[in-house]
Design a protein around this motif. Structure first.
Motif, PDB file in Angstrom:
ATOM      1  N   ASP A 150     -17.556  22.898  71.403  1.00 50.01           N
ATOM      2  CA  ASP A 150     -18.663  22.457  70.543  1.00 50.01           C
ATOM      3  C   ASP A 150     -19.846  23.412  70.665  1.00 50.01           C
ATOM      4  O   ASP A 150     -20.552  23.663  69.681  1.00 50.01           O
ATOM      5  CB  ASP A 150     -19.105  21.036  70.930  1.00 50.01           C
ATOM      6  CG  ASP A 150     -18.203  19.971  70.320  1.00 50.01           C
ATOM      7  OD1 ASP A 150     -17.553  20.252  69.301  1.00 50.01           O
ATOM      8  OD2 ASP A 150     -18.146  18.853  70.869  1.00 50.01           O
ATOM      9  N   SER A 154     -21.359  25.304  67.494  1.00 50.30           N
ATOM     10  CA  SER A 154     -22.771  25.064  67.175  1.00 50.30           C
ATOM     11  C   SER A 154     -23.530  26.391  67.110  1.00 50.30           C
ATOM     12  O   SER A 154     -24.362  26.603  66.225  1.00 50.30           O
ATOM     13  CB  SER A 154     -23.391  24.152  68.243  1.00 50.30           C
ATOM     14  OG  SER A 154     -24.742  23.911  67.967  1.00 50.30           O
ATOM     15  N   GLU A 223     -22.211  15.341  76.389  1.00 58.33           N
ATOM     16  CA  GLU A 223     -21.291  14.259  76.028  1.00 58.33           C
ATOM     17  C   GLU A 223     -21.647  12.974  76.784  1.00 58.33           C
ATOM     18  O   GLU A 223     -21.517  11.875  76.242  1.00 58.33           O
ATOM     19  CB  GLU A 223     -19.838  14.652  76.343  1.00 58.33           C
ATOM     20  CG  GLU A 223     -19.297  15.820  75.516  1.00 58.33           C
ATOM     21  CD  GLU A 223     -19.866  17.197  75.913  1.00 58.33           C
ATOM     22  OE1 GLU A 223     -20.334  17.353  77.059  1.00 58.33           O
ATOM     23  OE2 GLU A 223     -19.858  18.102  75.054  1.00 58.33           O
ATOM     24  N   LYS A 226     -24.561  11.377  75.132  1.00 60.06           N
ATOM     25  CA  LYS A 226     -24.135  10.716  73.892  1.00 60.06           C
ATOM     26  C   LYS A 226     -23.516   9.355  74.220  1.00 60.06           C
ATOM     27  O   LYS A 226     -23.689   8.392  73.487  1.00 60.06           O
ATOM     28  CB  LYS A 226     -23.078  11.562  73.179  1.00 60.06           C
ATOM     29  CG  LYS A 226     -23.642  12.708  72.368  1.00 60.06           C
ATOM     30  CD  LYS A 226     -24.452  12.225  71.228  1.00 60.06           C
ATOM     31  CE  LYS A 226     -24.023  12.667  69.890  1.00 60.06           C
ATOM     32  NZ  LYS A 226     -24.936  12.196  68.833  1.00 60.06           N
ATOM     33  N   GLU A 227     -22.771   9.314  75.338  1.00 64.66           N
ATOM     34  CA  GLU A 227     -22.051   8.093  75.666  1.00 64.66           C
ATOM     35  C   GLU A 227     -22.984   7.010  76.207  1.00 64.66           C
ATOM     36  O   GLU A 227     -22.833   5.836  75.894  1.00 64.66           O
ATOM     37  CB  GLU A 227     -20.971   8.418  76.701  1.00 64.66           C
ATOM     38  CG  GLU A 227     -19.889   7.375  76.757  1.00 64.66           C
ATOM     39  CD  GLU A 227     -18.786   7.813  77.682  1.00 64.66           C
ATOM     40  OE1 GLU A 227     -18.166   8.864  77.420  1.00 64.66           O
ATOM     41  OE2 GLU A 227     -18.571   7.109  78.687  1.00 64.66           O
ATOM     42  N   SER A 262     -33.816  10.276  69.457  1.00 66.41           N
ATOM     43  CA  SER A 262     -32.473  10.283  68.859  1.00 66.41           C
ATOM     44  C   SER A 262     -32.387  11.339  67.755  1.00 66.41           C
ATOM     45  O   SER A 262     -33.399  11.704  67.141  1.00 66.41           O
ATOM     46  CB  SER A 262     -32.132   8.903  68.286  1.00 66.41           C
ATOM     47  OG  SER A 262     -32.937   8.670  67.152  1.00 66.41           O
ATOM     48  N   ASP A 264     -31.185  11.183  64.724  1.00 62.28           N
ATOM     49  CA  ASP A 264     -31.626  10.753  63.386  1.00 62.28           C
ATOM     50  C   ASP A 264     -33.134  10.671  63.294  1.00 62.28           C
ATOM     51  O   ASP A 264     -33.726  11.049  62.282  1.00 62.28           O
ATOM     52  CB  ASP A 264     -30.997   9.396  63.027  1.00 62.28           C
ATOM     53  CG  ASP A 264     -29.540   9.575  62.655  1.00 62.28           C
ATOM     54  OD1 ASP A 264     -29.168  10.701  62.263  1.00 62.28           O
ATOM     55  OD2 ASP A 264     -28.771   8.605  62.781  1.00 62.28           O
ATOM     56  N   LYS A 290     -25.407  18.542  63.163  1.00 61.57           N
ATOM     57  CA  LYS A 290     -24.603  17.320  63.082  1.00 61.57           C
ATOM     58  C   LYS A 290     -24.852  16.403  64.279  1.00 61.57           C
ATOM     59  O   LYS A 290     -24.783  15.197  64.167  1.00 61.57           O
ATOM     60  CB  LYS A 290     -23.118  17.674  63.052  1.00 61.57           C
ATOM     61  CG  LYS A 290     -22.583  18.079  61.717  1.00 61.57           C
ATOM     62  CD  LYS A 290     -21.067  18.109  61.783  1.00 61.57           C
ATOM     63  CE  LYS A 290     -20.444  18.336  60.429  1.00 61.57           C
ATOM     64  NZ  LYS A 290     -18.980  18.483  60.561  1.00 61.57           N
ATOM     65  N   GLY A 291     -25.027  17.038  65.450  1.00 64.26           N
ATOM     66  CA  GLY A 291     -25.275  16.260  66.659  1.00 64.26           C
ATOM     67  C   GLY A 291     -24.095  15.383  67.050  1.00 64.26           C
ATOM     68  O   GLY A 291     -24.272  14.252  67.486  1.00 64.26           O
ATOM     69  N   GLU A 292     -22.886  15.919  66.875  1.00 61.35           N
ATOM     70  CA  GLU A 292     -21.692  15.122  67.176  1.00 61.35           C
ATOM     71  C   GLU A 292     -20.862  15.758  68.281  1.00 61.35           C
ATOM     72  O   GLU A 292     -20.940  16.968  68.493  1.00 61.35           O
ATOM     73  CB  GLU A 292     -20.798  15.023  65.925  1.00 61.35           C
ATOM     74  CG  GLU A 292     -21.386  14.116  64.872  1.00 61.35           C
ATOM     75  CD  GLU A 292     -20.620  14.216  63.560  1.00 61.35           C
ATOM     76  OE1 GLU A 292     -19.558  14.882  63.518  1.00 61.35           O
ATOM     77  OE2 GLU A 292     -21.107  13.628  62.577  1.00 61.35           O
ATOM     78  N   VAL A 293     -20.048  14.946  68.909  1.00 62.42           N
ATOM     79  CA  VAL A 293     -19.093  15.463  69.891  1.00 62.42           C
ATOM     80  C   VAL A 293     -17.779  15.717  69.164  1.00 62.42           C
ATOM     81  O   VAL A 293     -17.315  14.857  68.402  1.00 62.42           O
ATOM     82  CB  VAL A 293     -18.894  14.432  71.035  1.00 62.42           C
ATOM     83  CG1 VAL A 293     -17.766  14.864  71.962  1.00 62.42           C
ATOM     84  CG2 VAL A 293     -20.199  14.244  71.809  1.00 62.42           C
ATOM     85  N   ASP A 295     -16.990  18.289  66.973  1.00 62.05           N
ATOM     86  CA  ASP A 295     -17.005  18.953  65.659  1.00 62.05           C
ATOM     87  C   ASP A 295     -16.199  20.254  65.668  1.00 62.05           C
ATOM     88  O   ASP A 295     -15.828  20.773  64.616  1.00 62.05           O
ATOM     89  CB  ASP A 295     -18.471  19.222  65.235  1.00 62.05           C
ATOM     90  CG  ASP A 295     -18.554  19.835  63.844  1.00 62.05           C
ATOM     91  OD1 ASP A 295     -17.881  19.317  62.930  1.00 62.05           O
ATOM     92  OD2 ASP A 295     -19.258  20.858  63.685  1.00 62.05           O
TER      93      ASP A 295
END
Ligand code: A3P
Length: 323
Positions: A150, A154, A223, A226-227, A262, A264, A290-293, A295
């Motif tokens: 990631d 990124s 990660e 995020k969790e 956060s 968003d 995106k800020g995702e795990v 991607d």
């Protein structure tokens, strides 16, 4: 370019960056664009840490923006409540300036004495290259790392989307595709040729320091944040020596910081939609993609991912650090 810098560059190994345009130079074990060399040198040679300082450290594109917002909000929560947070009108990168791409780039001898304690700065330098006074004083270092797949995706997307004053950093071909594709950068990536890399050297220095001196270096993973952001916010506060009180917990102070910082919330603030980061010149919006795990799966083939992970695992083997 000054003569001494030109002479130095002739002696350093160089490779293309992910953007395919600028060269990276291997300086003191770190791949750096030439525009940062002077600032990196001045910072590493001259900065004097205070015991109350907090340093947010990372390999680029690992969640630095997020960690800056979290660390600042925790450390300064007795000064600014979430409703009057400076993040509502300023980018995390403006409030937690980076030594190499901001402070020492603007001025080789920045006056940092005036900032009220705790001063909070950031760095992408390898742990071994941090100024001695950071490594040896009582100041705290909070480090964030991210799954290498990631992180690399990124970084590539950042180089692709990041604009300086509206102009893409990446030079595009006539058909609109990037000068270098991710596939074409892949061999370099596997050799550790990434700005502030090699990835494994950047990460390992802080990992080992966090094991040897857990009171000095806190090692976090994107990660994990995020969790479970709440327990990681508690961890940061405890590490900084300012744990949340029972009363703060009851009043929801931790949840408020988590909401404020956060993805968003930050991404939708006017300053992060339209602001520009000086002197680097990047749009603030390019730090929020995106800020995702996970991607990476949309950009790397399974065999590319497997091969790169294997290389990283080999480099980290025996350290106890896994992804
Ligand atoms: P993606 O490109 O995968 O979306 P850095 O801050 O070190 O430059 O890292 C940027 C990465 O962190 C980007 O990842 C970005 O979207 C993500 N990011 C930025 N702010 C975030 C936040 N508040 N929460 C989670 N991820 C965030």
């Amino acid at each position: 370019m000054e003569e001494d810098l030109q002479e130095l560059l002739l002696t350093l190994p160089s490779e293309k960056s992910l953007a395919g345009t600028k060269s990276l130079y291997l300086y003191k074990g770190t791949w750096l664009p030439v525009s940062f060399l002077r600032a990196v040198d001045s910072f590493q040679r001259d900065f004097i840490a205070q015991d109350t300082d907090i340093i947010v450290a990372s390999m680029p594109k690992s969640g630095t923006t997020w960690l800056k917002a979290l660390t600042f909000s925790v450390a300064k929560r007795h000064i600014y409540g979430p409703k009057e947070s400076p993040f509502l009108t300023a980018s995390p990168h403006a409030l937690v300036p980076c030594f190499e791409t901001d402070l020492y780039m603007k001025d080789p001898q920045p006056n940092l004495e005036q900032a009220p304690p705790p001063r909070i700065f950031s760095s992408h330098s390898h742990f071994a290259n941090l100024p001695e006074s950071i490594r040896n004083s009582k100041c705290k270092v909070v480090y964030i790392c991210r799954n290498p797949l990631d992180q690399v995706v990124s970084f590539f997307q950042f180089a692709h989307q990041c604009k300086q004053d509206g102009t893409p950093l990446l030079v595009y071909k006539q058909d609109g595709t990037p000068l270098l594709s991710l596939d074409e950068c892949y061999e370099n990536i596997c050799r550790g040729v990434l700005g502030r890399g090699p990835f494994w050297d950047n990460v390992l220095g802080y990992w080992k320091a966090s094991l040897e001196r857990p009171d000095k270096v806190l090692f976090l993973k994107y990660e994990d944040l995020k969790e479970d952001i709440i327990s990681n916010l508690k961890k940061i506060a405890e590490f900084l020596g300012i744990p949340f009180t029972d009363e703060e917990e009851k009043e929801g102070a931790i949840e408020e910081i988590s909401r404020l910082c956060s993805f968003d919330n930050l991404r939708n603030l006017e300053v992060n939609k339209n602001g520009v980061l000086r002197p680097f010149g990047a749009l603030n919006s390019s730090f929020f993609r995106k800020g995702e795990v996970g991607d990476w799966a949309n950009h790397l083939s399974p065999s590319m991912a497997e091969n790169y992970l294997k290389i990283v695992e080999e480099k980290l083997s025996g350290s106890g650090l896994t992804f």
